[in-house]
Write a protein that holds these residues in place. Sequence first.
Motif, short mmCIF file in Angstrom:
data_model
loop_
_atom_site.label_atom_id
_atom_site.label_comp_id
_atom_site.label_asym_id
_atom_site.label_seq_id
_atom_site.Cartn_x
_atom_site.Cartn_y
_atom_site.Cartn_z
N LYS A 157 0.72 -1.34 -0.02
CA LYS A 157 -0.02 -0.14 -0.17
C LYS A 157 0.93 1.38 -0.01
N MET A 158 1.92 1.16 0.73
CA MET A 158 2.87 2.25 0.66
C MET A 158 3.65 2.53 -0.69
N ARG A 159 3.61 1.37 -1.34
CA ARG A 159 4.23 1.52 -2.81
C ARG A 159 3.28 2.29 -3.84
N ALA A 160 1.96 1.61 -3.45
CA ALA A 160 1.02 2.38 -4.18
C ALA A 160 0.71 3.86 -4.18
N VAL A 161 0.68 4.28 -2.84
CA VAL A 161 0.49 5.64 -2.93
C VAL A 161 1.62 6.50 -3.09
N GLY A 162 2.83 5.85 -2.88
CA GLY A 162 4.04 6.46 -3.06
C GLY A 162 4.15 6.79 -4.47
N ALA A 163 3.82 5.95 -5.42
CA ALA A 163 3.86 6.05 -6.94
C ALA A 163 2.96 7.13 -7.34
N LEU A 164 1.73 7.16 -6.66
CA LEU A 164 0.84 8.23 -6.83
C LEU A 164 1.36 9.79 -6.47
N ALA A 165 2.07 9.85 -5.60
CA ALA A 165 2.64 11.20 -5.08
C ALA A 165 3.73 11.39 -5.96
N GLY A 166 4.54 10.57 -6.51
CA GLY A 166 5.69 10.78 -7.58
C GLY A 166 4.92 11.39 -8.67
N GLN A 167 4.09 10.60 -9.32
CA GLN A 167 3.23 10.95 -10.45
C GLN A 167 2.52 12.40 -10.41
N GLN A 168 2.16 12.77 -9.42
CA GLN A 168 1.51 14.08 -9.27
C GLN A 168 2.65 15.10 -9.44
N LEU A 169 3.96 14.83 -8.93
CA LEU A 169 4.93 15.98 -9.10
C LEU A 169 5.23 15.97 -10.81
N GLU A 170 5.39 14.66 -11.37
CA GLU A 170 5.51 14.60 -12.91
C GLU A 170 4.44 15.35 -13.56
N MET A 171 3.00 15.42 -13.10
CA MET A 171 1.82 15.78 -13.73
C MET A 171 2.25 17.40 -13.96
N ILE A 172 2.50 17.95 -12.47
CA ILE A 172 2.28 19.36 -12.34
C ILE A 172 3.52 20.30 -13.02
N GLU A 173 4.61 19.65 -13.57
CA GLU A 173 5.63 20.17 -13.85
C GLU A 173 5.41 21.08 -15.15
N GLU A 174 4.55 20.81 -16.11
CA GLU A 174 4.41 21.42 -17.41
C GLU A 174 3.56 22.77 -16.83
N PHE A 175 3.13 22.79 -15.60
CA PHE A 175 2.27 23.99 -15.31
C PHE A 175 2.92 25.21 -14.62
N ILE A 176 4.16 24.59 -14.35
CA ILE A 176 5.07 25.65 -13.37
C ILE A 176 5.91 26.61 -14.41
N LYS A 177 5.33 27.73 -14.75
CA LYS A 177 5.95 28.66 -15.50
C LYS A 177 5.66 29.94 -14.95
N PRO A 178 6.33 31.04 -15.67
CA PRO A 178 6.23 32.44 -15.27
C PRO A 178 4.56 32.93 -15.65
N GLY A 179 4.01 33.53 -14.73
CA GLY A 179 2.63 33.81 -14.83
C GLY A 179 1.61 33.40 -13.93
N VAL A 180 1.89 31.97 -13.64
CA VAL A 180 1.04 31.15 -13.01
C VAL A 180 0.87 31.23 -11.38
N SER A 181 -0.01 31.25 -10.77
CA SER A 181 -0.19 31.47 -9.28
C SER A 181 -0.01 30.20 -8.62
N THR A 182 0.39 30.19 -7.27
CA THR A 182 0.49 29.08 -6.62
C THR A 182 -0.94 28.62 -6.35
N GLY A 183 -1.85 29.37 -6.16
CA GLY A 183 -2.98 28.84 -5.96
C GLY A 183 -3.81 28.16 -7.04
N GLU A 184 -3.14 28.51 -8.27
CA GLU A 184 -3.75 27.77 -9.39
C GLU A 184 -3.11 26.03 -9.55
N LEU A 185 -1.85 26.26 -9.07
CA LEU A 185 -1.07 24.89 -9.01
C LEU A 185 -1.98 24.03 -7.89
N ASP A 186 -2.16 24.85 -6.79
CA ASP A 186 -3.00 23.78 -5.74
C ASP A 186 -4.33 23.29 -6.37
#
Length: 271
Positions: free
Chosen positions: A24-53
Amino acid sequence: AAIIAPFKVTAMTIELKTPDDIEKMRAVGALAGQQLEMIEEFIKPGVSTGELDRICHAYTVDVQDAIPAPLNYRGFPKSICTSVNHVVCHGIPSDEKILKDGDIVNIDVTLIKDGFHGDTSKTFCVGKPSILAKRLVSNCKESLYRGIRAVKPGAHLGDIGYAIQTYVEKNRFSIVREYCGHGIGKIFHDDPQVLHYGNAKTGIELKPGMTFTIEPMINAGKPDVRLLRDDWTVVTKDHKLTAQWEHTILVTDSGYEVLTHRSDDTIERCG
């Protein structure tokens, strides 16, 4: 990052995970890692941290069918932590905080799935960072990897801190001492406390089945920090840049497993 508590932890208080727990730790850990991969394309000048949330929250709930652990944890108002430039940890996302070219931002995500937590963070560069910012972020990442590689049965918690401290200070950065890594599983912040400095061969002996985070916070200036009036946001006292990287780690029979491993990691998943 857990604040260092004023008490000593004994090995008797540390839970060893069962094979079912570990799956179960492997499964949730993989999801957490995938989330950081997902969000990377949105991290650019002009975006708010509220939008990232909001993006991370929707992804957690609607795509990953998981729970964002920070939301309402001890009153924290958002689903992720966003710590920009001189913010060490626990930065609160806001629509007023707009990322600019040259910023660095740590995104810290923790998910709950099937009752277990997966906790990880990464410091991203926004646009074109300064040479100092790139060096700080790179050194922090490498210090995490050196701490992870110190993990094996029979080693001690002090070996992790020693590996991180010697590398960071050799490169003329400083280590935040008030906050530390922590045990994790069904409980978000559990024993043991994992310091990012210390002496080799000291502290609790590591045993297979232990799970904890390693999450060094290193500063370009002095190590001193202060807590803002919101009772969450931690900043460097001298307002110099700071960076943090974090993984959730399992102690295995032969070494370690990075439960929150991502495709962009340059450390092996198991060692």
